[in-house]
Motif scaffolding. Structure first.
Motif, mmCIF file in Angstrom:
data_model
loop_
_atom_site.group_PDB
_atom_site.id
_atom_site.type_symbol
_atom_site.label_atom_id
_atom_site.label_comp_id
_atom_site.label_asym_id
_atom_site.label_seq_id
_atom_site.Cartn_x
_atom_site.Cartn_y
_atom_site.Cartn_z
ATOM 1 N N SER A 29 0.831 -1.190 0.000
ATOM 2 C CA SER A 29 0.000 0.000 0.000
ATOM 3 C C SER A 29 0.875 1.252 0.000
ATOM 4 N N GLU A 30 0.271 2.381 -0.335
ATOM 5 C CA GLU A 30 1.014 3.644 -0.406
ATOM 6 C C GLU A 30 1.550 4.058 0.956
ATOM 7 N N LEU A 31 0.766 3.839 1.999
ATOM 8 C CA LEU A 31 1.196 4.155 3.357
ATOM 9 C C LEU A 31 2.042 3.000 3.877
ATOM 10 N N SER A 32 3.294 3.259 4.219
ATOM 11 C CA SER A 32 4.206 2.183 4.604
ATOM 12 C C SER A 32 4.675 2.388 6.041
ATOM 13 N N LEU A 33 3.992 1.741 6.978
ATOM 14 C CA LEU A 33 4.382 1.823 8.384
ATOM 15 C C LEU A 33 5.091 0.562 8.849
ATOM 16 N N PHE A 34 5.063 -0.491 8.017
ATOM 17 C CA PHE A 34 5.730 -1.742 8.356
ATOM 18 C C PHE A 34 6.496 -2.262 7.139
ATOM 19 N N ASP A 35 7.592 -2.930 7.421
ATOM 20 C CA ASP A 35 8.289 -3.731 6.413
ATOM 21 C C ASP A 35 8.215 -5.177 6.855
ATOM 22 N N VAL A 36 8.144 -6.088 5.893
ATOM 23 C CA VAL A 36 8.116 -7.512 6.203
ATOM 24 C C VAL A 36 9.029 -8.240 5.231
ATOM 25 N N SER A 37 9.675 -9.277 5.719
ATOM 26 C CA SER A 37 10.488 -10.121 4.849
ATOM 27 C C SER A 37 10.347 -11.566 5.289
ATOM 28 N N ILE A 38 10.575 -12.476 4.350
ATOM 29 C CA ILE A 38 10.600 -13.903 4.661
ATOM 30 C C ILE A 38 11.842 -14.487 4.024
ATOM 31 N N ASN A 39 12.568 -15.279 4.803
ATOM 32 C CA ASN A 39 13.772 -15.939 4.310
ATOM 33 C C ASN A 39 13.644 -17.443 4.506
ATOM 34 N N LEU A 40 14.066 -18.187 3.477
ATOM 35 C CA LEU A 40 14.093 -19.643 3.560
ATOM 36 C C LEU A 40 15.534 -20.116 3.538
ATOM 37 N N ASP A 41 15.841 -21.057 4.415
ATOM 38 C CA ASP A 41 17.133 -21.714 4.361
ATOM 39 C C ASP A 41 17.279 -22.421 3.015
ATOM 40 N N GLU A 42 18.495 -22.553 2.544
ATOM 41 C CA GLU A 42 18.749 -23.138 1.222
ATOM 42 C C GLU A 42 18.086 -24.505 1.060
ATOM 43 N N ARG A 43 18.007 -25.304 2.141
ATOM 44 C CA ARG A 43 17.463 -26.659 2.046
ATOM 45 C C ARG A 43 15.960 -26.677 1.800
ATOM 46 N N TYR A 44 15.286 -25.517 1.985
ATOM 47 C CA TYR A 44 13.839 -25.463 1.780
ATOM 48 C C TYR A 44 13.448 -24.900 0.418
ATOM 49 N N LYS A 45 14.407 -24.515 -0.403
ATOM 50 C CA LYS A 45 14.071 -23.927 -1.694
ATOM 51 C C LYS A 45 13.673 -24.981 -2.723
ATOM 52 N N THR A 46 14.144 -26.214 -2.511
ATOM 53 C CA THR A 46 13.685 -27.371 -3.283
ATOM 54 C C THR A 46 13.414 -28.481 -2.287
ATOM 55 N N ILE A 47 12.154 -28.945 -2.224
ATOM 56 C CA ILE A 47 11.774 -29.930 -1.213
ATOM 57 C C ILE A 47 11.084 -31.127 -1.858
ATOM 58 N N LYS A 48 10.927 -32.196 -1.064
ATOM 59 C CA LYS A 48 10.160 -33.358 -1.465
ATOM 60 C C LYS A 48 8.720 -33.204 -0.985
ATOM 61 N N GLN A 49 7.795 -33.917 -1.611
ATOM 62 C CA GLN A 49 6.399 -33.878 -1.175
ATOM 63 C C GLN A 49 6.299 -34.335 0.274
ATOM 64 N N GLY A 50 5.549 -33.589 1.074
ATOM 65 C CA GLY A 50 5.372 -33.932 2.480
ATOM 66 C C GLY A 50 6.396 -33.311 3.405
ATOM 67 N N GLN A 51 7.416 -32.671 2.864
ATOM 68 C CA GLN A 51 8.435 -32.018 3.679
ATOM 69 C C GLN A 51 7.981 -30.600 3.993
ATOM 70 N N ASP A 52 7.788 -30.299 5.286
ATOM 71 C CA ASP A 52 7.350 -28.962 5.672
ATOM 72 C C ASP A 52 8.501 -27.965 5.589
ATOM 73 N N ILE A 53 8.143 -26.676 5.530
ATOM 74 C CA ILE A 53 9.124 -25.610 5.358
ATOM 75 C C ILE A 53 9.110 -24.699 6.578
ATOM 76 N N ILE A 54 10.295 -24.363 7.059
ATOM 77 C CA ILE A 54 10.428 -23.365 8.118
ATOM 78 C C ILE A 54 10.888 -22.064 7.481
ATOM 79 N N GLY A 55 10.067 -21.031 7.624
ATOM 80 C CA GLY A 55 10.425 -19.720 7.095
ATOM 81 C C GLY A 55 10.713 -18.749 8.227
#
Length: 206
Positions: free
Chosen positions: A96-122
């Motif tokens: 939005s035009e009004l910016s009072l917060f910044d947010v980011s999400i980072n994934l460890d390298e091991r979560y960028k390619t996963i197998k089915q059923g493998q959960d991700i920690i962000g």
């Protein structure tokens, strides 16, 4: 094609721009037509129908006209050449035009390619960019593909004072093989801040 995927930020009402580099690695000229999935009224290419000579590289400029509503948008840029088709995943984080917060999400390298059923920690980071006082915000976590399909959408209320960093577990057991995006939206009084990260599901964990 460079880049092989896009993850860009934008602000409502502010036009942006980006570039796409295409190289013909073959020995014959290639007629190329550029189309999009989910972004027909958002991305506008300077050239969308041309012939790329053998061994040549072409840089395509395009403009980005953000939607009028904040959020995390997914789609694709499609390169068609005869029977050949190349897909470029595209994520647009619209704030939005009004910016009072910044947010980011980072994934460890091991979560960028996963197998089915493998959960991700962000790792989620919330940062107050405006008034430094404790505020309750709604954080929405979404998993979607690049066709616009939503597979998971969960929200919670989080208290933030200056900065808050925490881990969040994303469940992926319902996802078939393919490319996906985790979107995070922080909804607060008067605005929305967004972030996203792409990942790929390749096969069965068992």
């Amino acid at each position: 094609v460079i880049p092989e995927s896009f993850g860009l930020s934008a602000t409502i009402g502010v036009e942006g721009s980006a570039k796409l580099s295409i190289r013909n690695m073959g020995s014959e000229d290639l007629p190329i037509q550029i189309t999009t999935v989910q972004f027909d009224h958002i991305l506008k290419f300077d050239e969308s129908d041309f012939v790329l000579p053998a061994g040549q590289t072409k840089v395509i400029d395009f403009t980005i006209n953000p939607p009028s509503e904040a959020g995390v948008y997914t789609g694709k840029i499609i390169l068609n050449s005869g029977t050949k088709r190349f897909e470029i995943p595209f994520a647009l984080n619209v704030n939005s035009e009004l910016s009072l917060f910044d947010v980011s999400i980072n994934l460890d390298e091991r979560y960028k390619t996963i197998k089915q059923g493998q959960d991700i920690i962000g790792q989620i980071n919330l940062l107050q960019a405006g008034l430094q006082e404790e505020a309750d915000v709604r954080v929405e976590y979404t998993i979607k593909d690049f066709e616009g399909n939503v597979y998971s959408q969960i929200s919670e209320t989080v208290a933030v004072l200056r900065e808050k960093e925490y881990d969040y577990e994303f469940k992926t057991s319902a996802l078939p093989v393919g490319e996906y995006l985790i979107g995070v939206e922080v909804v607060y009084s008067g605005g929305v801040a967004t972030a996203s990260h792409q990942f790929q599901v390749t096969g069965s964990l068992f």
